[in-house]
Design a protein around this motif. Structure first.
Motif, PDB file in Angstrom:
ATOM      1  N   ARG A 172      67.431  53.829  74.915  1.00  0.00           N
ATOM      2  CA  ARG A 172      66.739  54.993  74.368  1.00  0.00           C
ATOM      3  C   ARG A 172      67.637  56.191  74.606  1.00  0.00           C
ATOM      4  O   ARG A 172      68.168  56.358  75.706  1.00  0.00           O
TER       5      ARG A 172
ATOM      6  N   ARG B 220      59.528  61.608  67.475  1.00  0.00           N
ATOM      7  CA  ARG B 220      60.486  60.514  67.233  1.00  0.00           C
ATOM      8  C   ARG B 220      61.225  60.145  68.516  1.00  0.00           C
ATOM      9  O   ARG B 220      61.690  61.026  69.244  1.00  0.00           O
TER      10      ARG B 220
ATOM     11  N   GLN C 124      63.762  53.561  65.334  1.00  0.00           N
ATOM     12  CA  GLN C 124      63.001  54.706  65.829  1.00  0.00           C
ATOM     13  C   GLN C 124      61.538  54.346  65.984  1.00  0.00           C
ATOM     14  O   GLN C 124      60.977  53.587  65.189  1.00  0.00           O
ATOM     15  N   LEU C 125      60.941  54.906  67.011  1.00  0.00           N
ATOM     16  CA  LEU C 125      59.494  54.881  67.185  1.00  0.00           C
ATOM     17  C   LEU C 125      58.995  56.248  66.747  1.00  0.00           C
ATOM     18  O   LEU C 125      59.461  57.268  67.273  1.00  0.00           O
TER      19      LEU C 125
ATOM     20  N   LEU D 153      57.410  51.861  63.496  1.00  0.00           N
ATOM     21  CA  LEU D 153      58.811  51.495  63.694  1.00  0.00           C
ATOM     22  C   LEU D 153      59.515  51.795  62.384  1.00  0.00           C
ATOM     23  O   LEU D 153      59.081  51.338  61.328  1.00  0.00           O
TER      24      LEU D 153
ATOM     25  N   THR E 172      64.044  46.028  67.970  1.00  0.00           N
ATOM     26  CA  THR E 172      62.625  45.921  67.628  1.00  0.00           C
ATOM     27  C   THR E 172      61.773  45.795  68.887  1.00  0.00           C
ATOM     28  O   THR E 172      60.740  46.463  69.028  1.00  0.00           O
TER      29      THR E 172
ATOM     30  N   VAL F  67      61.503  49.145  70.749  1.00  0.00           N
ATOM     31  CA  VAL F  67      60.539  50.050  70.126  1.00  0.00           C
ATOM     32  C   VAL F  67      59.115  49.595  70.453  1.00  0.00           C
ATOM     33  O   VAL F  67      58.258  50.409  70.805  1.00  0.00           O
TER      34      VAL F  67
END
Length: 183
Positions: free
Chosen positions: A10, A60, A76-77, A93, A112, A115
């Motif tokens: 992150r 974000r 991105q979350l 996502l 994936t 996130v």
């Protein structure tokens, strides 16, 4: 031959070299048909502004994938805006990609899952995503990870002058009531 180093992190700021790597990877992904909306890579300054902008939007969270220390993918979350109380339980996502030269090392899966873990940590019960029907490897990955397709938009995108369908997926992160909807 040295072992390949694969990782996901992150990030809330990017060093200049990392920004360039991320832009290069995004350009490569766009050229290979996975451009999260772009069909052709934009001018470099546009791409740089895009990624810098992602980092300043409070809703974000950016994750990057690295292969041997080089950023080669992202996801991105996206949290719902604060004024959307009715959908405050659901995050999205988006912008998931791995540059073609870095595929085959499990980075898309790791991005994936990162996130998804962050969405759980943030307290979200649902994770949504959408993907072009032509992105078969991504679809296979998402379905393997338990995302359930709930709909298809037959005119989701226009690519090379033709209409492309898109699929919408959901994953329940916290099962609070029985799921009696058909798969």
């Amino acid at each position: 031959m040295a072992a390949t180093s694969v990782g996901v992190e992150r990030v809330d700021k990017l060093k200049t070299g990392d920004l360039h790597d991320l832009c290069d990877a995004a350009d490569d992904a766009i050229r290979s048909g996975g451009g999260f909306g772009w069909l052709e890579p934009p001018a470099r300054e546009v791409m740089e502004r895009y990624w810098k902008g992602v980092l300043v939007v409070p809703e974000r969270i950016l994750f990057v994938g690295r292969l041997d220390g080089v950023i080669c993918g992202s996801a991105q979350l996206v949290k719902p805006p604060r004024n959307n109380e009715a959908q405050a339980h659901a995050a999205t996502l988006t912008t998931g990609f791995v540059a073609p030269w870095a595929r085959g090392h499990g980075l898309a899966r790791k991005l994936t899952l990162a996130v998804e873990a962050a969405a759980r940590e943030e307290g979200f019960a649902v994770l949504n995503l959408d993907v072009r029907a032509t992105q078969e490897a991504a679809i296979t990955l998402y379905e393997h990870l338990g995302f359930r397709r709930w709909g298809t938009h037959p005119r989701y995108a226009r690519v090379d002058g033709r209409t492309v369908a898109g699929h919408f997926y959901v994953k329940d992160l916290i099962q609070t009531e029985p799921d009696d909807t058909p798969p």
